[in-house]
Write a protein that holds these residues in place. Structure first.
Motif, PDB file in Angstrom:
ATOM      1  N   ARG A 134      11.485  -7.486 -76.585  1.00  0.00           N
ATOM      2  CA  ARG A 134      10.050  -7.260 -76.761  1.00  0.00           C
ATOM      3  C   ARG A 134       9.250  -8.205 -75.878  1.00  0.00           C
ATOM      4  O   ARG A 134       9.735  -9.287 -75.525  1.00  0.00           O
ATOM      5  CB  ARG A 134       9.644  -7.507 -78.218  1.00  0.00           C
ATOM      6  N   GLY A 135       8.079  -7.794 -75.578  1.00  0.00           N
ATOM      7  CA  GLY A 135       7.184  -8.654 -74.809  1.00  0.00           C
ATOM      8  C   GLY A 135       5.766  -8.284 -75.132  1.00  0.00           C
ATOM      9  O   GLY A 135       5.406  -7.109 -75.078  1.00  0.00           O
ATOM     10  N   ASP A 176      11.865 -17.451 -73.368  1.00  0.00           N
ATOM     11  CA  ASP A 176      12.721 -17.629 -74.566  1.00  0.00           C
ATOM     12  C   ASP A 176      14.105 -17.035 -74.326  1.00  0.00           C
ATOM     13  O   ASP A 176      14.645 -16.313 -75.180  1.00  0.00           O
ATOM     14  CB  ASP A 176      12.101 -16.964 -75.803  1.00  0.00           C
ATOM     15  N   LYS A 184      12.326 -12.675 -74.073  1.00  0.00           N
ATOM     16  CA  LYS A 184      11.036 -11.960 -74.164  1.00  0.00           C
ATOM     17  C   LYS A 184      10.690 -11.361 -72.823  1.00  0.00           C
ATOM     18  O   LYS A 184      10.792 -12.037 -71.787  1.00  0.00           O
ATOM     19  CB  LYS A 184       9.933 -12.938 -74.590  1.00  0.00           C
TER      20      LYS A 184
END
Lengths: 327, 351
Positions: A134-135, A176, A184
């Motif tokens: 996810r971002g 991360d 991310k």
């Protein structure tokens, strides 16, 4: 009798003359509130002086299919898919009746899913793996200056020039990073770009017609291309050219239906100072239909962009919602 | 005499003019009738063409035990695209004829498999595509001639004509071998299933509308059952010398019976806009297919969703409909969130 006819004739001419003048005066006496309520079909090519328009643009799409290098529409064969939504805060200001400033502040939220099952009979091992990357965060913001080079009159369309700049305010690198498949996603491109647009527009009530050509020049930058890269590589995206046209129609006094057909084409990317000659640059045609509701000073719009024929790019529709208000 | 003729001509002209004005006004009133006041079937002479597009994002699957499997996490979410085409005509004030034929497309991916050993890596991807027109459904709707302001009801009969392709395409599986230091083999399995049923079906349905001032409750239910068993083909397949060999095998089957129902509450704040929300249910059952002289039952399918949307009268002849559907539960069905965008074009034929 002849005098009476002449007198009547003069009176009729005078009457029509006065009426034409009256009509002309009425046209030039649109009060500011009415100007703020003009529809997407009847409004001028830029905002009136001192008008401020603010709003939100939301977009959503999924990644399920793609156009290959030969232009065939295919499903991604592996067990992967992605979805993305963006929310743009937008503001426009009329510096003069012909000069307008735009600001776009995007927030992006992406998710990419992938799964695989590894069976290794020799090791007597089955491994069921799935990743959910996810971002989200601020993406690359843009600013534009738009100027009406020629204002529309009864015969000629308006010609508007636009210059824009996009700044790499979004996160350009994966962050991360825990391993190759757990990090991310970036939310920005990592490079600044500038674009130039020329737009011709003609209103023929209840229609309006637009034609535009747009050129985007990317200035390059550095970034990590993969989560496992140890250092950033220099890169420069290929220049992009867009052109298209739209036919817009007012279905009634406050609902407009717009139809846009457009084409885009990218030039070759450059990575680590090497031009990517072997990779087919994305290009394609798409159609975008919009319904735009003008409710007083509010503008609410809904659009679907459908890729029609393309090469080396996504093949899924894009949904867009727009809410704007003119102050 | 001439004066009388002129007078007669003027009176005739005025009458014709007033008739045109009356009929135009009447048609305009009927075309712009608010949803709540609209009858549940077409007016006499009304021709309606409905077209819509729906995108469905299925992030989950309701299993046989009613539990939901998360397809998103498996990278196997299914995106469906459906185009609706529907034509209705009011033959009489209380009798409507209709025809509907939809196009549907989606790709279903299975988890990618990797077989690893010392000498070789084999990757297997699997994609099943549903593609094509669904069958033509003809309908006749009889509205009860009660003319009550509060309650309106209609009964419908349906007949499904199996005009669309139902035989699955020949599979397009492929094997690609790459040999360098190790051997890599990529097996891509791709099948294409068509949306035709292959067998006629018939059915009955009913719908009603209950009106209260600016509110209304509407509901509809229908069922369709196949008229007979059908024959179709499946493709048996084996790998010979790293190539897929296919064989067509005929099998008999009985399509599933269909049951649909919905219940909605409508609010009409003004003449051109109405909001609605409600529940929708789809059920499929009682079908079977035969393989190698053994009969297998198709798993029963059930799906419930919550629908909400609005309709806007954007021109006297055009209405726009926007609906969002949220999955609530189901069995052996995808858990789909859908966005439906439709346009309804209406006109009156004749004078």
């Amino acid at each position: 009798m002849t005098k009476q006819i002449k007198y009547s004739f003069i009176l009729i001419i005078l009457y029509f003359g006065l009426e034409i003048n009256a009509l002309g005066q009425t046209e030039s006496q649109i009060i500011p509130t009415e100007k703020k309520q003009l529809t997407i079909v009847t409004e001028p090519a830029s905002l009136y002086k001192g008008f401020f328009r603010a709003g939100v643009i939301g977009s959503y799409f999924v990644v399920d299919k793609y156009f290959d290098e030969d232009g065939n529409r295919n499903y991604f064969p592996e067990s992967t898919w992605a979805r993305s939504w963006s929310m743009y805060l937008m503001a426009q200001y009329g510096i003069t009746d012909r000069l307008q400033f735009d600001l776009m502040l995007p927030y992006q939220n992406e998710a990419w899913y992938y799964s695989q099952l590894i069976i290794a009979p020799g090791l007597d091992t089955d491994l069921d793996q799935s990743w959910n990357l996810r971002g989200n965060g601020l993406s690359d913001m843009s600013m534009y200056l738009r100027y009406q080079l020629l204002q529309e009159n009864e015969t000629f369309p308006s010609i508007t020039g636009e210059i824009g700049i996009t700044l790499p305010t979004g996160r350009k690198n994966p962050t991360d990073i825990k391993d190759d498949y757990d990090y991310k996603l970036p939310t920005g491109t990592g490079e600044a770009s500038t674009n130039f647009r020329l737009l011709a527009r003609k209103i023929m009530y209840p229609y309006s017609f637009k034609f535009y050509v747009d050129y985007t020049y990317s200035m390059g930058g550095t970034k990590l291309f993969n989560s496992y890269d140890t250092e950033e590589l220099s890169f420069k995206s290929g220049s992009r050219i867009d052109f298209g046209g739209s036919v817009d129609i007012l279905l009634n006094e406050w609902i407009a239906f717009t139809n846009e057909l457009s084409y885009f084409s990218y030039g070759k990317d450059e990575i680590d100072e090497v031009i990517q000659e072997d990779i087919t640059s994305p290009s394609g045609f798409s159609y975008e239909g919009r319904l735009v509701f003008q409710i007083k000073q509010f503008r609410i719009g809904e659009a679907i962009r459908v890729p029609l024929k393309a090469k080396n790019t996504g093949a899924d529709p894009l949904y867009v919602m727009i809410i704007q208000y003119v102050f | 005499m001439i004066n009388s003729l002129i007078r007669f001509w003027w009176i005739s002209l005025m009458l014709v003019f007033s008739w045109n004005v009356y009929s135009q006004g009447d048609k305009y009133t009927l075309l712009t009738e608010p949803f709540i006041e609209r009858p549940v079937s077409m007016h006499k002479g009304q021709l309606q063409f409905n077209s819509a597009y729906q995108i469905s994002i299925s992030g989950g699957y309701f299993e046989d035990n009613l539990e939901k499997t998360n397809l998103q996490e498996d990278g196997a979410a299914v995106i469906g695209h459906k185009s609706f085409l529907n034509l209705n005509y009011g033959l009489f004030e209380y009798l409507e004829l209709g025809a509907e034929m939809n196009y549907f497309k989606q790709g279903i991916r299975n988890t990618t498999l990797y077989y690893l050993d010392i000498y070789e890596t084999v990757t297997i991807t699997e994609l099943t595509e549903n593609k094509g027109f669904e069958d033509l459904i003809l309908s006749g709707t009889f509205r009860l001639p009660n003319n009550w302001k509060v309650f309106d009801m209609a009964l419908s009969a349906y007949y499904l004509l199996p005009v669309s392709k139902d035989v699955p395409d020949k599979p397009e599986h492929s094997i690609e071998s790459i040999v360098n230091e190790s051997q890599y083999t990529i097996i891509s399995l791709k099948e294409t299933i068509r949306n035709g049923q292959g067998v006629p079906s018939y059915g009955l349905g009913s719908e009603f509308k209950l009106r209260f001032s600016n509110f209304a409750i509407s509901g509809a239910g229908s069922f369709m059952v196949p008229t007979k068993e059908g024959l179709n083909l499946y493709w048996d397949q084996e790998i010979v010398d790293e190539e897929f060999i296919y064989e067509e095998i005929e099998y008999s089957f009985m399509p599933m019976s269909r049951l649909n129902a919905n219940l909605n509450i409508h609010y009409q704040p003004n003449g051109w806009f109405h909001l609605f929300g409600g529940l929708n249910m789809i059920s499929r059952r009682n079908g079977w297919f035969e393989r190698k002289e053994l009969k297998y039952a198709y798993p029963e399918v059930m799906f419930y969703d919550f629908t909400t949307g609005f309709e806007i009268q954007i021109a006297p002849r055009i209405r726009m409909i926007e609906i969002m559907k949220f999955p609530l539960g189901g069995q052996n069905s995808y858990s789909s969130f859908s966005i439906f965008t439709g346009v309804s074009f209406n006109l009156f034929t004749g004078k």
